[in-house]
Scaffold this active site. Structure first.
Site, mmCIF file in Angstrom:
data_model
loop_
_atom_site.group_PDB
_atom_site.id
_atom_site.type_symbol
_atom_site.label_atom_id
_atom_site.label_comp_id
_atom_site.label_asym_id
_atom_site.label_seq_id
_atom_site.Cartn_x
_atom_site.Cartn_y
_atom_site.Cartn_z
ATOM 1 N N LYS A 4 52.357 40.396 31.262
ATOM 2 C CA LYS A 4 51.322 40.807 30.307
ATOM 3 C C LYS A 4 50.957 42.292 30.452
ATOM 4 O O LYS A 4 50.922 43.024 29.477
ATOM 5 C CB LYS A 4 50.084 39.962 30.611
ATOM 6 C CG LYS A 4 49.208 39.597 29.501
ATOM 7 C CD LYS A 4 48.291 38.423 29.838
ATOM 8 C CE LYS A 4 48.006 38.106 31.277
ATOM 9 N NZ LYS A 4 47.044 38.928 31.967
ATOM 10 N N ARG B 32 39.712 35.110 28.424
ATOM 11 C CA ARG B 32 40.317 34.166 29.361
ATOM 12 C C ARG B 32 39.579 32.833 29.334
ATOM 13 O O ARG B 32 40.000 31.885 29.992
ATOM 14 C CB ARG B 32 40.210 34.726 30.775
ATOM 15 C CG ARG B 32 41.490 35.333 31.321
ATOM 16 C CD ARG B 32 41.188 35.854 32.708
ATOM 17 N NE ARG B 32 42.325 36.018 33.542
ATOM 18 C CZ ARG B 32 42.942 37.168 33.756
ATOM 19 N NH1 ARG B 32 42.578 38.255 33.101
ATOM 20 N NH2 ARG B 32 43.934 37.225 34.608
ATOM 21 N N ARG C 271 56.379 41.134 43.085
ATOM 22 C CA ARG C 271 55.748 42.276 42.401
ATOM 23 C C ARG C 271 55.117 43.245 43.399
ATOM 24 O O ARG C 271 54.471 42.835 44.352
ATOM 25 C CB ARG C 271 54.672 41.740 41.454
ATOM 26 C CG ARG C 271 53.872 42.833 40.769
ATOM 27 C CD ARG C 271 53.196 42.334 39.545
ATOM 28 N NE ARG C 271 51.902 41.729 39.806
ATOM 29 C CZ ARG C 271 51.074 41.319 38.845
ATOM 30 N NH1 ARG C 271 51.422 41.444 37.576
ATOM 31 N NH2 ARG C 271 49.920 40.773 39.147
ATOM 32 N N ARG D 186 49.658 43.234 45.825
ATOM 33 C CA ARG D 186 48.245 43.100 45.475
ATOM 34 C C ARG D 186 47.632 41.935 46.235
ATOM 35 O O ARG D 186 48.278 40.901 46.396
ATOM 36 C CB ARG D 186 48.141 42.829 43.970
ATOM 37 C CG ARG D 186 47.274 43.820 43.227
ATOM 38 C CD ARG D 186 47.447 43.647 41.744
ATOM 39 N NE ARG D 186 46.842 42.438 41.221
ATOM 40 C CZ ARG D 186 46.867 42.084 39.929
ATOM 41 N NH1 ARG D 186 47.471 42.855 39.059
ATOM 42 N NH2 ARG D 186 46.290 40.983 39.530
ATOM 43 N N ARG E 160 45.137 31.094 40.925
ATOM 44 C CA ARG E 160 45.102 31.777 39.618
ATOM 45 C C ARG E 160 45.844 30.967 38.561
ATOM 46 O O ARG E 160 45.403 30.870 37.418
ATOM 47 C CB ARG E 160 45.714 33.183 39.735
ATOM 48 C CG ARG E 160 44.818 34.142 40.513
ATOM 49 C CD ARG E 160 45.562 35.392 40.916
ATOM 50 N NE ARG E 160 45.923 36.227 39.792
ATOM 51 C CZ ARG E 160 46.878 37.162 39.829
ATOM 52 N NH1 ARG E 160 47.570 37.360 40.928
ATOM 53 N NH2 ARG E 160 47.113 37.892 38.772
HETATM 54 P P1 AMP Z 1 44.601 40.407 35.817
HETATM 55 O O1 AMP Z 1 45.008 41.757 36.299
HETATM 56 O O2 AMP Z 1 44.407 40.329 34.345
HETATM 57 O O3 AMP Z 1 45.496 39.309 36.351
HETATM 58 O O4 AMP Z 1 43.136 40.123 36.442
HETATM 59 C C1 AMP Z 1 42.933 40.123 37.846
HETATM 60 C C2 AMP Z 1 41.655 39.364 38.165
HETATM 61 O O5 AMP Z 1 40.531 39.992 37.540
HETATM 62 C C3 AMP Z 1 41.614 37.920 37.670
HETATM 63 O O6 AMP Z 1 42.280 37.020 38.563
HETATM 64 C C4 AMP Z 1 40.110 37.674 37.606
HETATM 65 O O7 AMP Z 1 39.569 37.477 38.898
HETATM 66 C C5 AMP Z 1 39.588 39.006 37.081
HETATM 67 N N1 AMP Z 1 39.542 39.052 35.602
HETATM 68 C C6 AMP Z 1 40.255 39.871 34.781
HETATM 69 N N2 AMP Z 1 39.965 39.633 33.499
HETATM 70 C C7 AMP Z 1 39.051 38.650 33.487
HETATM 71 C C8 AMP Z 1 38.367 37.945 32.447
HETATM 72 N N3 AMP Z 1 38.579 38.211 31.148
HETATM 73 N N4 AMP Z 1 37.485 36.982 32.828
HETATM 74 C C9 AMP Z 1 37.248 36.708 34.106
HETATM 75 N N5 AMP Z 1 37.861 37.317 35.141
HETATM 76 C C10 AMP Z 1 38.759 38.289 34.836
#
Ligand code: AMP
Length: 225
Positions: free
Chosen positions: A13, A88, A134, A167, A178
């Site tokens: 993504k 989300r 990654r 990460r 996740r």
């Molecule tokens: P990502 O980089 O999009 O995978 O986001 C990393 C982490 O940030 C996620 O596992 C959540 O803990 C938090 N996060 C990012 N976007 C959201 C969202 N829209 N709602 C809630 N938590 C978020």
């Protein structure tokens, strides 16, 4: 043009969002990247968000909704935006829809309606494998994969040369959490959008270049540029 990109962790993504937003000339809004910057800065938001993120859990809706409302109301979003990692949850999606329906006289309300929702699809075991491999730049957030998207110089960020890291939330036990949250909370959004929006599914298993080509063709066929 406003687009939202959905997809499980590891589906590519973030990588696709960077390329697609550049191609379409719209603002890339990554809520995960926004939060990681806040964590790095140890701002009050970052300290709060870190507790959830390191466990692989979602940051509460009220926090996320406030962040996105503020971000899309800025001037640079007037030509459109690509949401990466938001919405989300159903309440987050409802915020965009309610705002778009004009339930508020603010800038976010004028801009919140989505023209297209794209769901990237990838088998769970492939997500787990991709995330284990990654490596991410802790400075500017770019991600690399040794097979599908290798950095030009091994272990270094292409943009700034910083050492790449695994990460914290890409560690296997956090990845499992996740993915569980994605399946239970975010996947239902696909059904939600199926009935209310233009929703398209894109297979994320080919190489990043092929997925990108398919995404561009999709957007061009759905929304004449
Ligand atoms: P990502 O980089 O999009 O995978 O986001 C990393 C982490 O940030 C996620 O596992 C959540 O803990 C938090 N996060 C990012 N976007 C959201 C969202 N829209 N709602 C809630 N938590 C978020």
């Amino acid at each position: 043009m406003n687009v939202a990109l959905l997809g499980p962790p590891g589906s590519g993504k973030g990588t696709q969002a960077v390329r697609l937003s550049r191609k379409l000339g719209i603002v890339h809004i990554s809520t995960g990247e926004f939060l990681r910057t806040a964590v790095r800065d140890q701002s009050p938001l970052g300290i709060k968000a870190e507790e959830f993120m390191k466990k692989g859990q979602l940051v509460p809706d009220d926090v996320m909704i406030g962040i996105v409302k503020e971000r899309i109301s800025r001037g640079d979003c007037s030509a459109g935006f690509l949401l990466d990692g938001f919405p989300r949850t159903i309440p987050q999606a409802r915020m965009l829809d309610d705002s778009a329906a004009g339930q508020g006289p603010d800038k976010a309300s004028e801009r919140a309606s989505l023209d297209l929702v794209i769901s990237l699809e990838l088998a769970e075991e492939t997500c787990v494998r991709r995330l284990a491999d990654r490596r991410t730049c802790p400075k500017d957030g770019l991600s690399f994969n040794p097979v599908t998207n290798p950095p030009a110089k091994s272990g270094k960020c292409d943009r700034c040369g910083t050492d790449l890291i695994l990460r914290e939330d890409d560690k296997p036990e956090t990845v499992r959490e996740r993915l569980k949250i994605y399946n239970e909370i975010t996947q239902p959004l696909v059904d939600y959008y199926q009935t209310t929006h233009r929703l398209a599914h894109v297979d994320s298993s080919p190489s990043p270049d092929v997925v990108f080509k398919n995404l561009v063709e999709l957007v061009q066929s759905e929304i004449p540029l």
